[in-house]
Design a protein around this motif. Structure first.
Motif, PDB file in Angstrom:
ATOM      1  N   ILE A   2     -12.167   0.962  -3.189  1.00  0.00           N
ATOM      2  CA  ILE A   2     -12.881   2.231  -3.254  1.00  0.00           C
ATOM      3  C   ILE A   2     -14.283   1.939  -3.787  1.00  0.00           C
ATOM      4  O   ILE A   2     -14.422   1.291  -4.829  1.00  0.00           O
ATOM      5  CB  ILE A   2     -12.169   3.224  -4.199  1.00  0.00           C
ATOM      6  CG1 ILE A   2     -10.755   3.513  -3.694  1.00  0.00           C
ATOM      7  CG2 ILE A   2     -12.970   4.526  -4.332  1.00  0.00           C
ATOM      8  CD1 ILE A   2      -9.909   4.323  -4.669  1.00  0.00           C
ATOM      9  N   PRO A  16       0.771  11.386   4.765  1.00  0.00           N
ATOM     10  CA  PRO A  16       0.039  10.449   3.896  1.00  0.00           C
ATOM     11  C   PRO A  16      -1.223  11.116   3.332  1.00  0.00           C
ATOM     12  O   PRO A  16      -1.848  11.939   4.004  1.00  0.00           O
ATOM     13  CB  PRO A  16      -0.332   9.294   4.834  1.00  0.00           C
ATOM     14  CG  PRO A  16       0.577   9.434   6.013  1.00  0.00           C
ATOM     15  CD  PRO A  16       0.881  10.893   6.144  1.00  0.00           C
ATOM     16  N   PRO A  47      -4.355  10.245   3.055  1.00  0.00           N
ATOM     17  CA  PRO A  47      -5.610  10.257   3.825  1.00  0.00           C
ATOM     18  C   PRO A  47      -5.662  11.341   4.900  1.00  0.00           C
ATOM     19  O   PRO A  47      -6.737  11.761   5.296  1.00  0.00           O
ATOM     20  CB  PRO A  47      -5.658   8.856   4.460  1.00  0.00           C
ATOM     21  CG  PRO A  47      -4.785   8.008   3.624  1.00  0.00           C
ATOM     22  CD  PRO A  47      -3.704   8.924   3.115  1.00  0.00           C
ATOM     23  N   GLN A  48      -4.495  11.783   5.397  1.00  0.00           N
ATOM     24  CA  GLN A  48      -4.490  12.736   6.513  1.00  0.00           C
ATOM     25  C   GLN A  48      -4.285  14.188   6.071  1.00  0.00           C
ATOM     26  O   GLN A  48      -4.231  15.089   6.896  1.00  0.00           O
ATOM     27  CB  GLN A  48      -3.396  12.363   7.514  1.00  0.00           C
ATOM     28  CG  GLN A  48      -3.807  11.299   8.505  1.00  0.00           C
ATOM     29  CD  GLN A  48      -3.861   9.927   7.882  1.00  0.00           C
ATOM     30  OE1 GLN A  48      -2.935   9.515   7.207  1.00  0.00           O
ATOM     31  NE2 GLN A  48      -4.967   9.225   8.070  1.00  0.00           N
ATOM     32  N   THR A  51     -16.376  17.372   1.470  1.00  0.00           N
ATOM     33  CA  THR A  51     -16.711  17.503   2.887  1.00  0.00           C
ATOM     34  C   THR A  51     -16.360  18.887   3.438  1.00  0.00           C
ATOM     35  O   THR A  51     -17.077  19.430   4.261  1.00  0.00           O
ATOM     36  CB  THR A  51     -15.954  16.442   3.719  1.00  0.00           C
ATOM     37  OG1 THR A  51     -16.109  15.181   3.080  1.00  0.00           O
ATOM     38  CG2 THR A  51     -16.499  16.354   5.137  1.00  0.00           C
ATOM     39  N   HIS A  52     -15.232  19.437   2.985  1.00  0.00           N
ATOM     40  CA  HIS A  52     -14.752  20.690   3.580  1.00  0.00           C
ATOM     41  C   HIS A  52     -14.697  21.814   2.547  1.00  0.00           C
ATOM     42  O   HIS A  52     -13.836  22.686   2.618  1.00  0.00           O
ATOM     43  CB  HIS A  52     -13.373  20.481   4.206  1.00  0.00           C
ATOM     44  CG  HIS A  52     -13.316  19.336   5.157  1.00  0.00           C
ATOM     45  ND1 HIS A  52     -14.051  19.316   6.323  1.00  0.00           N
ATOM     46  CD2 HIS A  52     -12.646  18.164   5.123  1.00  0.00           C
ATOM     47  CE1 HIS A  52     -13.823  18.179   6.960  1.00  0.00           C
ATOM     48  NE2 HIS A  52     -12.976  17.462   6.252  1.00  0.00           N
ATOM     49  N   THR A  89      -9.019  -1.943  -5.309  1.00  0.00           N
ATOM     50  CA  THR A  89      -8.673  -0.784  -4.472  1.00  0.00           C
ATOM     51  C   THR A  89      -9.580  -0.670  -3.257  1.00  0.00           C
ATOM     52  O   THR A  89      -9.253   0.016  -2.307  1.00  0.00           O
ATOM     53  CB  THR A  89      -8.807   0.548  -5.231  1.00  0.00           C
ATOM     54  OG1 THR A  89     -10.181   0.716  -5.598  1.00  0.00           O
ATOM     55  CG2 THR A  89      -7.926   0.597  -6.461  1.00  0.00           C
ATOM     56  N   ASP A 136      -7.074  16.888   6.932  1.00  0.00           N
ATOM     57  CA  ASP A 136      -7.094  17.196   8.370  1.00  0.00           C
ATOM     58  C   ASP A 136      -5.929  18.115   8.745  1.00  0.00           C
ATOM     59  O   ASP A 136      -6.099  19.047   9.531  1.00  0.00           O
ATOM     60  CB  ASP A 136      -7.007  15.903   9.198  1.00  0.00           C
ATOM     61  CG  ASP A 136      -8.272  15.060   9.071  1.00  0.00           C
ATOM     62  OD1 ASP A 136      -9.315  15.632   8.691  1.00  0.00           O
ATOM     63  OD2 ASP A 136      -8.211  13.852   9.347  1.00  0.00           O
ATOM     64  N   ARG A 175      -6.679  21.686   7.607  1.00  0.00           N
ATOM     65  CA  ARG A 175      -7.685  22.354   8.432  1.00  0.00           C
ATOM     66  C   ARG A 175      -7.132  22.679   9.802  1.00  0.00           C
ATOM     67  O   ARG A 175      -7.521  23.664  10.413  1.00  0.00           O
ATOM     68  CB  ARG A 175      -8.938  21.490   8.526  1.00  0.00           C
ATOM     69  CG  ARG A 175      -9.637  21.368   7.171  1.00  0.00           C
ATOM     70  CD  ARG A 175     -10.814  20.430   7.207  1.00  0.00           C
ATOM     71  NE  ARG A 175     -11.824  20.830   8.160  1.00  0.00           N
ATOM     72  CZ  ARG A 175     -12.170  20.097   9.207  1.00  0.00           C
ATOM     73  NH1 ARG A 175     -11.595  18.933   9.424  1.00  0.00           N
ATOM     74  NH2 ARG A 175     -13.099  20.522  10.020  1.00  0.00           N
ATOM     75  N   PRO A 180       0.799  -1.223   0.000  1.00  0.00           N
ATOM     76  CA  PRO A 180       0.000   0.000   0.000  1.00  0.00           C
ATOM     77  C   PRO A 180       0.835   1.277   0.000  1.00  0.00           C
ATOM     78  O   PRO A 180       0.528   2.223  -0.700  1.00  0.00           O
ATOM     79  CB  PRO A 180      -0.817  -0.124   1.274  1.00  0.00           C
ATOM     80  CG  PRO A 180      -0.881  -1.579   1.542  1.00  0.00           C
ATOM     81  CD  PRO A 180       0.421  -2.143   1.071  1.00  0.00           C
ATOM     82  N   PRO A 209      -8.708   9.162  -4.102  1.00  0.00           N
ATOM     83  CA  PRO A 209     -10.033   9.764  -3.950  1.00  0.00           C
ATOM     84  C   PRO A 209     -10.107  10.831  -2.849  1.00  0.00           C
ATOM     85  O   PRO A 209     -11.166  11.378  -2.591  1.00  0.00           O
ATOM     86  CB  PRO A 209     -10.901   8.569  -3.569  1.00  0.00           C
ATOM     87  CG  PRO A 209      -9.989   7.681  -2.813  1.00  0.00           C
ATOM     88  CD  PRO A 209      -8.627   7.849  -3.441  1.00  0.00           C
ATOM     89  N   PHE A 210      -8.954  11.128  -2.226  1.00  0.00           N
ATOM     90  CA  PHE A 210      -8.974  12.051  -1.080  1.00  0.00           C
ATOM     91  C   PHE A 210      -9.195  13.498  -1.511  1.00  0.00           C
ATOM     92  O   PHE A 210      -9.723  14.292  -0.749  1.00  0.00           O
ATOM     93  CB  PHE A 210      -7.676  11.899  -0.284  1.00  0.00           C
ATOM     94  CG  PHE A 210      -7.482  10.490   0.182  1.00  0.00           C
ATOM     95  CD1 PHE A 210      -8.240   9.998   1.232  1.00  0.00           C
ATOM     96  CD2 PHE A 210      -6.622   9.631  -0.471  1.00  0.00           C
ATOM     97  CE1 PHE A 210      -8.109   8.683   1.635  1.00  0.00           C
ATOM     98  CE2 PHE A 210      -6.486   8.318  -0.074  1.00  0.00           C
ATOM     99  CZ  PHE A 210      -7.235   7.842   0.975  1.00  0.00           C
ATOM    100  N   LEU A 254     -12.945  13.955  -1.962  1.00  0.00           N
ATOM    101  CA  LEU A 254     -13.556  13.846  -0.631  1.00  0.00           C
ATOM    102  C   LEU A 254     -13.318  15.105   0.192  1.00  0.00           C
ATOM    103  O   LEU A 254     -14.232  15.619   0.847  1.00  0.00           O
ATOM    104  CB  LEU A 254     -12.955  12.658   0.120  1.00  0.00           C
ATOM    105  CG  LEU A 254     -13.704  11.334   0.065  1.00  0.00           C
ATOM    106  CD1 LEU A 254     -12.914  10.276   0.829  1.00  0.00           C
ATOM    107  CD2 LEU A 254     -15.092  11.491   0.679  1.00  0.00           C
ATOM    108  N   ALA A 255     -12.076  15.618   0.149  1.00  0.00           N
ATOM    109  CA  ALA A 255     -11.733  16.810   0.928  1.00  0.00           C
ATOM    110  C   ALA A 255     -12.558  18.004   0.448  1.00  0.00           C
ATOM    111  O   ALA A 255     -13.111  18.756   1.262  1.00  0.00           O
ATOM    112  CB  ALA A 255     -10.243  17.109   0.797  1.00  0.00           C
TER     113      ALA A 255
END
Lengths: 326, 293
Positions: A271, A171, A173-174, A200-201, A269, A177, A180, A66, A192-193, A196-197
């Motif tokens: 996903i 990474p 995925p983080q 959501t934000h 994946t 966060d 923000r 991964p 896909p982050f 998504l980011a």
């Protein structure tokens, strides 16, 4: 990356002795491929699933890592016969005198945005160019890969000095966060982050640039790499691998936005298929264009990542110059 | 007479290891109410032990629903439970769990057997023991995950490599604790055994081994906890099996609920898996003071 490859070089001697010989099983030659479970490796997964490899007498044993950081060192050590690698990491390895050879094409960026990765910052700060990022902190998943090189190129292209920007390894995925929480001021986020980011934000974060296609339209991102040692020992297998993968590229191009394609990607994946509909996908190449690799090498040289330009005629093996998807 | 009972008799005679409860409650009628009180205390302790994690899970749920924390990486706890249930039914997670259990149990068994074996060898051959002790002292401070990359070069990315990593991490605590167990056997006991003319095999079987059991169990208990941590860590770094790989896969597929679900499963497995060990310990070395509260 450079540290890892140097370590790999050191243990090369011991590893050569331990390198597994090609095992014949049920008439098939077994090959070991190091890969990452991301949308970019769809042609490989398609070629496995639809038997394109067994058609040419190969049995593929994939070891999906991964993180992907250990793939090239493992290739150098002879643990893999082939590895899926981003071009920057490959060129860095070659720069360290490892005998990597590009044996078949991987992925490219599209001619224009949206890309499979984008630069994101906080809305409130109204960042629009690289100059505003000077003295700030930018998140990349790896300090020395295609994402960080293209981000530096984007900062340069939009009037900034990339030397005055601090890169922070986080990474994917983080990253949202960290943005923000103001631990970083911008982040090069992969799908896909990315979607998504922004989904959501979206009230706090915004896309400010597309470093991949804005600095190098249709630029190279990745290829399948082997070593001179493997080519010398099993040239026939390298040819068969390239041919089978080419058929995987053809299938992927035809089906990527169909339910079959989404089901396959979702399968390896994890996903969810419905999320795949919203994300940009890479362009799947069937042939390596040496000029594109040279362009990237030039950017890396200007960023002082390479000591000298790579010798493309040895780096790109003959099988990579043939279009296998047609 | 089985060897363990013989030891108990010797132990009871030689050392003041009388149960604490008997000393505290000399009058039988009082002892009964004492037992009731103890049961109530135990129940209260269990209830309190469960209340705290449950409260934290509740806080998690509220923090996500009330919007105290908004992040794609902070799903509601109820979603985590749903994801866990669905993934268990789908079948991928149970397989991953079985793979991890196999790795933990296999690596643990190899490491524990080697650790106990080496400790006895060191006890019997002190010269070899001091050499081995130094080596272990040097090696045990290396964080095992740091050994994974070179081990990949030597043993590949398969099960073999991960078994070695887990076994190596179990070996050290088991070795050291077994050694401590052996060293702490009462010298008087050894003298008595020698006076009775015990042969080397009988000495090992009736004195050294039972005497070292508390140490062995302490090492095994610590080793098992480490085995689980190291197994999952190894799976995160290399290979394509087990809970560790599942965690990373779900993280990079942007599915944090599934990821936390797997962590929850690890938590359940870890706490349940230590129960058989505890039970074994309390039934095998019931005579040892560490078992009597």
């Amino acid at each position: 990356m450079m540290k890892i490859t140097r370590r790999a070089l050191g243990t090369l001697g011991a590893a050569v002795l331990l390198a597994p010989a090609v095992v014949k099983s049920a008439g098939l030659d077994e090959i070991r491929v190091g890969t990452i479970p991301i949308v970019d490796s769809t042609p490989l997964q398609a070629a496995i699933k639809f038997g394109y490899f067994s058609d040419v007498g190969l049995k593929v044993d994939t070891s999906p890592a991964p993180g992907g950081a250990a793939i090239l060192p493992a290739l150098a050590a002879g643990q893999f016969d082939f590895a899926f690698s981003n071009t920057v990491s490959t060129l860095l390895g070659v720069n360290e005198d490892l005998d990597f050879r590009i044996v078949t094409a991987g992925c490219s960026t599209g001619p224009q945005p949206p890309d499979l990765a984008g630069l994101v910052a906080r809305r409130a700060e109204k960042i629009t160019d690289g100059q505003q990022l000077e003295g700030k902190r930018v998140a990349v998943n790896n300090r020395n890969n295609i994402m960080s090189v293209r981000t530096a190129a984007w900062i340069e292209k939009t009037g900034g000095n990339w030397n005055k920007v601090t890169y922070v390894e986080i990474p994917f995925p983080q990253m949202a966060d960290a943005l923000r929480a103001k631990q970083v001021d911008a982040a090069m986020i992969n799908e896909p982050f990315l979607s998504l980011a922004l989904h959501t934000h979206g009230d706090e974060l915004e896309g400010v640039g597309w470093p991949l296609s804005q600095t190098a339209p249709s630029g190279v991102v990745s290829q399948y790499v082997s070593t001179q040692r493997v080519i010398d020992a099993k040239a026939k297998i390298v040819e068969a691998f390239a041919a089978a993968l080419g058929k995987g590229v053809a299938w992927t191009r035809a089906n990527i936005r169909k339910p079959e394609g989404e089901a396959l990607i979702s399968d390896f994946t994890r996903i969810p298929a419905e999320r795949l509909k919203e994300v940009a996908l890479p362009v799947y190449d069937s042939v390596v264009l040496p000029q594109k690799v040279a362009d990237l090498a030039a950017v890396m040289t200007s960023q002082k990542l390479l000591k000298q330009a790579p010798d493309l005629r040895t780096l790109i093996y003959a099988t990579a110059l043939v279009d296998h998807a047609t | 007479m089985p060897p363990s009972t013989k030891i108990v008799a010797l132990n009871a005679a030689g050392l003041p290891h009388t149960p604490a409860a008997q000393q505290d409650d000399p009058i039988p009628s009082k002892r009964e109410s004492g037992e009731n009180r103890q049961a109530a205390v135990k129940l209260r302790r269990v209830a309190l032990g469960l209340a705290l994690p449950l409260a934290l899970f509740g806080l998690w749920q509220i923090s996500a629903t009330a919007g105290w924390i908004t992040s794609n990486n902070w799903p509601r706890f109820s979603l985590v439970l749903t994801a866990l249930a669905l993934e268990m039914l789908r079948g991928e997670l149970p397989i991953a769990l079985l793979q991890t259990i196999g790795l933990v149990v296999g690596g643990f068994a190899i490491g524990a057997a080697l650790g106990i074996g080496l400790a006895f060898v060191s006890a019997v051959a002190p010269l070899l023991g001091s050499g081995l002790g130094t080596l272990v002292e040097l090696l045990r401070v290396i964080p095992i995950p740091a050994l994974v990359p070179p081990l990949v070069l030597l043993f590949g990315t398969g099960l073999e490599m991960k078994l070695i990593v887990v076994a190596a991490s179990v070996l050290f605590p088991v070795f050291l604790n077994t050694l401590v167990g052996i060293v702490s056997i009462e010298p008087q006991l050894k003298l008595v055994a020698r006076m009775h003319g015990l042969g080397p095999r009988a000495f090992l079987r009736d004195i050294l081994f039972p005497g070292a059991l508390p140490g062995i169990f302490a090492g095994v208990r610590i080793g098992f906890g480490i085995a689980l941590v190291v197994a999952v860590t190894a799976e995160i770094i290399v290979g394509d099996s087990g809970i560790g790989h599942y965690l990373v896969l779900m993280q990079f597929a942007a599915r944090p609920a599934e990821m936390y679900g797997a962590v929850l499963l690890l938590l359940l497995f870890g706490s349940l898996a230590s129960l058989p060990l505890k039970w074994m310990e309390s039934s095998v070395i019931f005579w040892h003071h560490s078992r009597q509260h």
